[in-house]
Write a protein that holds these residues in place. Sequence first.
Motif, short mmCIF file in Angstrom:
data_model
loop_
_atom_site.label_atom_id
_atom_site.label_comp_id
_atom_site.label_asym_id
_atom_site.label_seq_id
_atom_site.Cartn_x
_atom_site.Cartn_y
_atom_site.Cartn_z
N SER A 3 0.54 -0.99 -0.13
CA SER A 3 -0.06 0.43 0.39
C SER A 3 0.51 1.13 -0.09
N TYR A 4 2.07 1.37 0.14
CA TYR A 4 2.91 2.25 0.36
C TYR A 4 3.51 2.43 -1.32
N VAL A 5 3.63 3.56 -2.34
CA VAL A 5 4.51 4.34 -3.34
C VAL A 5 5.52 4.16 -2.08
N LEU A 6 6.81 3.97 -3.04
CA LEU A 6 7.81 4.42 -2.93
C LEU A 6 8.87 5.37 -3.80
N GLY A 7 10.32 6.11 -3.73
CA GLY A 7 10.30 7.22 -4.09
C GLY A 7 11.38 7.80 -4.10
N TRP A 8 11.74 8.64 -4.63
CA TRP A 8 13.30 9.05 -4.44
C TRP A 8 13.06 10.80 -4.77
N SER A 67 5.31 2.92 -8.16
CA SER A 67 3.81 2.28 -6.76
C SER A 67 3.83 0.58 -6.69
N TRP A 68 3.19 -0.14 -6.04
CA TRP A 68 3.19 -1.90 -6.28
C TRP A 68 3.04 -2.15 -7.82
N SER A 69 2.57 -1.70 -8.28
CA SER A 69 1.74 -2.50 -9.15
C SER A 69 3.34 -1.89 -10.54
N GLY A 70 3.50 -0.69 -10.46
CA GLY A 70 5.07 -0.83 -11.27
C GLY A 70 4.73 0.71 -12.00
N ALA A 105 8.90 6.53 1.19
CA ALA A 105 8.09 5.85 1.59
C ALA A 105 6.53 6.64 2.25
N ASP A 106 5.26 6.34 0.95
CA ASP A 106 4.18 7.45 0.82
C ASP A 106 2.71 6.17 0.64
N PHE A 107 1.88 6.45 2.02
CA PHE A 107 1.00 5.28 1.92
C PHE A 107 -0.11 5.29 0.95
N ARG A 108 0.19 5.24 0.14
CA ARG A 108 -0.97 5.72 -1.10
C ARG A 108 -0.42 4.60 -2.14
N LEU A 109 -1.94 5.19 -3.21
CA LEU A 109 -1.71 3.61 -4.14
C LEU A 109 -1.04 4.14 -5.70
N MET A 121 4.01 11.77 -5.31
CA MET A 121 4.94 11.80 -4.31
C MET A 121 4.93 13.66 -4.07
N THR A 122 4.71 14.17 -2.55
CA THR A 122 4.91 15.25 -2.49
C THR A 122 5.70 15.58 -1.42
N SER A 123 6.61 16.22 -0.75
CA SER A 123 7.58 15.59 0.11
C SER A 123 6.88 16.38 1.28
N SER A 124 5.39 16.87 2.15
CA SER A 124 4.92 16.88 2.28
C SER A 124 3.52 15.90 2.85
N GLY A 125 3.75 15.20 2.06
CA GLY A 125 3.24 14.04 1.68
C GLY A 125 4.01 12.45 2.30
N VAL A 126 5.51 12.76 2.54
CA VAL A 126 5.80 11.62 2.60
C VAL A 126 5.41 11.06 4.22
N ASP A 127 5.35 10.07 4.82
CA ASP A 127 5.44 8.81 5.54
C ASP A 127 6.93 8.83 6.22
N TYR A 128 7.51 8.05 5.10
CA TYR A 128 8.43 7.44 5.88
C TYR A 128 9.94 7.60 5.07
#
Length: 123
Positions: free
Chosen positions: A31-36, A52-55, A97-101, A105-112
């Motif tokens: 359930s997490y989008v990963l990014g840089w 995203s998890w699905s690519g 890592a951001d809890f979204r599908l 991503m935005t820096s303010s929305g990043v969870d980890y």
Amino acid sequence: QVQLVESGGGLVQAGGSLRLSCAASGRTLSSYVLGWFRQAPGKEREFVAAISWSGSTDYADSVKGRFTISRDNAKNTVYLQISSLKSEDTAVYYCAADFRLIATMTSSGVDYWGKGTLVTVSS
């Protein structure tokens, strides 16, 4: 909690290539989008790429065509392949890592956040 550990940074000549890795652990990552993101000296942290998890992927306009993000869900690892490096790519690169599908991503929305890995491009 999600732990993110980056690796692969270093000193590279302009025009060269580099691959960054980020190993994720903790919660189920489906359930997490990963990014840089990256932060150059004296500048604000900026979005680079997300997957995203699905690519599905998203890139900052400034890196399209040179950066490629990929994800190995079995290894809980996200990669950033960087080619045709420029001096302006010099920055600390942070895994996020951001809890979204949806892969955006935005820096303010990043969870980890990871602690970052330094990429220095010499001209």
